[in-house]
Write a protein that holds these residues in place. Structure first.
Motif, mmCIF file in Angstrom:
data_model
loop_
_atom_site.group_PDB
_atom_site.id
_atom_site.type_symbol
_atom_site.label_atom_id
_atom_site.label_comp_id
_atom_site.label_asym_id
_atom_site.label_seq_id
_atom_site.Cartn_x
_atom_site.Cartn_y
_atom_site.Cartn_z
ATOM 1 N N ALA A 149 0.811 -1.220 0.000
ATOM 2 C CA ALA A 149 0.000 0.000 0.000
ATOM 3 C C ALA A 149 0.845 1.271 0.000
ATOM 4 O O ALA A 149 0.352 2.338 -0.355
ATOM 5 C CB ALA A 149 -0.934 0.003 1.222
ATOM 6 N N GLU A 150 2.114 1.177 0.409
ATOM 7 C CA GLU A 150 2.951 2.370 0.508
ATOM 8 C C GLU A 150 3.711 2.676 -0.775
ATOM 9 O O GLU A 150 4.393 3.695 -0.882
ATOM 10 C CB GLU A 150 3.953 2.213 1.655
ATOM 11 C CG GLU A 150 5.059 1.191 1.417
ATOM 12 C CD GLU A 150 4.677 -0.221 1.811
ATOM 13 O OE1 GLU A 150 5.588 -1.060 1.951
ATOM 14 O OE2 GLU A 150 3.464 -0.490 1.983
ATOM 15 N N THR A 151 3.611 1.802 -1.770
ATOM 16 C CA THR A 151 4.449 1.902 -2.961
ATOM 17 C C THR A 151 3.863 2.857 -3.992
ATOM 18 O O THR A 151 2.666 2.922 -4.208
ATOM 19 C CB THR A 151 4.633 0.514 -3.594
ATOM 20 O OG1 THR A 151 5.005 -0.417 -2.582
ATOM 21 C CG2 THR A 151 5.705 0.546 -4.654
ATOM 22 N N GLU A 152 4.751 3.608 -4.665
ATOM 23 C CA GLU A 152 4.330 4.548 -5.694
ATOM 24 C C GLU A 152 4.038 3.831 -7.010
ATOM 25 O O GLU A 152 4.476 2.704 -7.237
ATOM 26 C CB GLU A 152 5.417 5.605 -5.907
ATOM 27 C CG GLU A 152 5.670 6.468 -4.688
ATOM 28 C CD GLU A 152 6.853 7.400 -4.890
ATOM 29 O OE1 GLU A 152 7.368 7.479 -6.019
ATOM 30 O OE2 GLU A 152 7.263 8.041 -3.913
ATOM 31 N N LEU A 153 3.354 4.533 -7.902
ATOM 32 C CA LEU A 153 2.923 3.944 -9.157
ATOM 33 C C LEU A 153 4.097 3.491 -10.011
ATOM 34 O O LEU A 153 4.033 2.441 -10.658
ATOM 35 C CB LEU A 153 2.059 4.943 -9.939
ATOM 36 C CG LEU A 153 1.429 4.405 -11.226
ATOM 37 C CD1 LEU A 153 0.440 3.296 -10.933
ATOM 38 C CD2 LEU A 153 0.744 5.538 -11.990
ATOM 39 N N VAL A 154 5.186 4.254 -10.041
ATOM 40 C CA VAL A 154 6.318 3.894 -10.885
ATOM 41 C C VAL A 154 6.890 2.537 -10.496
ATOM 42 O O VAL A 154 7.257 1.726 -11.361
ATOM 43 C CB VAL A 154 7.415 4.989 -10.840
ATOM 44 C CG1 VAL A 154 8.017 5.132 -9.443
ATOM 45 C CG2 VAL A 154 8.510 4.693 -11.853
#
Length: 428
Positions: A389-394
């Motif tokens: 849940a903490e990860t960015e889209l890239v």
């Protein structure tokens, strides 16, 4: 508790119930992803608002009404499109027991993973990610071998769990251990069909274990990263014992600068910092980082030298206005990125579209599983970053697309050059 907070809380509870009910019947990876997001974006912030940690940095930067009035509608849109999108897959039962016919393939897949785990580090920088994906093949192989009729091959599955534990102790990093244990639990549940009371009991034990781990983690890392040369298993067990009986193995309160247990659950403090920073001090980005993420995931670095790097330092500073050292990795999360780019209404629409996209990907992959049962063991590898849940889209898009390229290429090669036969039913 205001209206949006209550709705958000009920939504997460609904996801939790759904996840438990689907364990043993399917591989509920997207349900797990949505549940983790709800826990970190909604439940963690609820606890923080009710009982503030008073940490100098890890606190909620906006009031509860402001936070929940965006997060909850965005989360519900995301959740609704996920659940509606994968609804058609629920009428099928994955014939996972048929993995018992593919032990030979599983052993080879496991061997590929072990090889790249040992020697993948020598690959040049441009290929390190592919080496990382291939090293994770050992877990796909272990899952396949768990369904083998050969009792010795079955033990590879438990050996993989032991390996994860040893590596986690050696590096003092436990995130991969926890994620893969959850994935393994899904496959274990399909094979053993545990009762709901048993599942709830294991969840309670897991929650207590995670709380204990969080309590001793800082103390353990402090010693290991300082060059501890003794027995790390003994150190780990000693700290756990002290935590359980003495309660003083680690001081992770405000004066130590270490975040408490709920701060680890609460991704909301970062999202709230984004809500506080944008647009007051930084204008909405209008899709800038979303476009960068799409192009970065589609083009390799040698064709895109300005490709965004993992770690999130640049976006974190820009979106939150907070300082972050170059050696520290923190993500603003996709929902924080959605708001920072498009605002409240646009952010809600983007999260709905993101849920729709993931559901479409899942249904396409599910069709592959129905034709090739071995593919089901590779789903955790493809979604290893997606469920965070903490990860960015890239990071999420890059991992999802590149890992699927590696996996599909492997199956193409195995079919055409190793004469492997795949099906959803009988022997290959």
């Amino acid at each position: 508790m205001d209206g949006w907070t209550l709705i958000g809380c009920l939504s997460v509870i609904y996801l939790a119930v759904l996840f438990v009910k689907r364990l043993g019947k399917s591989v509920p990876i997207l349900e797990l992803m949505t549940l983790i997001a709800g826990l970190q974006w909604i439940i963690g912030p609820i606890i923080e608002y009710a009982n503030p940690s008073n940490h100098y940095k890890y606190y909620m930067y906006v009031d509860q009404e402001t936070y929940m009035s965006f997060i909850v509608p965005a989360y519900i849109g995301f959740m609704a499109f996920i659940l509606l999108g994968i609804k058609s897959t629920q009428k099928y039962r994955i014939p996972i027991a048929n993995l018992e016919y593919y032990s030979k393939y599983g052993l080879i897949i496991f061997g590929i993973g072990v090889f790249f785990d040992l020697f993948g580090g020598v690959l040049p920088g441009a290929l390190k990610f592919f080496g990382f994906i291939l090293s994770n093949f050992k877990f796909a192989g272990a899952i396949i071998l768990y369904f083998s009729k050969d009792a010795l091959l079955k033990k590879v599955f438990y050996g993989a769990i032991a390996y994860l534990f040893v590596i986690a102790l050696a590096k003092a990093m436990f995130h991969d251990l926890i994620l893969w244990l959850v994935f393994f639990y899904m496959f274990w549940a399909i094979k053993t069909k545990p009762s709901i009371p048993f599942i709830l009991t294991t969840f309670l034990i897991a929650a207590l274990s995670l709380t204990t781990l969080q309590t001793i983690k800082a103390a353990y890392r402090s010693q290991v990263w300082s060059g501890y040369s003794g027995n790390k298993i003994e150190l780990f067990l000693t700290l756990i014992t002290e935590s359980m009986f003495d309660g003083d193995s680690n001081i992770e309160e405000v004066d130590s600068g270490e975040p408490g247990t709920n701060v680890r659950l609460n991704q909301g403090w970062i999202i709230s910092a984004v809500l506080y920073q944008i647009p007051s001090n930084e204008p909405f980005l209008g899709g800038e980082t979303i476009e960068e993420a799409v192009f970065s995931s589609l083009l390799p670095r040698f064709l895109n030298p300005n490709k965004a790097k993992a770690g999130g330092q640049v976006n974190f500073r820009r979106f939150t206005g907070l300082d972050l050292s170059d050696g520290t990795s923190m993500g603003i999360s996709i929902i924080g990125e959605a708001y920072g780019n498009y605002g409240i209404t646009g952010g809600i629409l983007f999260m709905s579209a993101w849920g729709f996209f993931l559901a479409k990907v899942w249904t396409r992959l599910f069709k592959v599983v129905l034709k090739n049962i071995i593919f089901v063991a590779f789903l955790p590898i493809a979604f290893l970053q997606v469920i965070k849940a903490e990860t960015e889209l890239v990071v999420v898009l890059n991992h999802l697309i590149k890992s699927l390229i590696v996996i599909f290429f492997f199956f193409w090669y195995a079919k055409n050059y190793m004469n492997w036969k795949f099906s959803n039913g009988t022997k290959g």
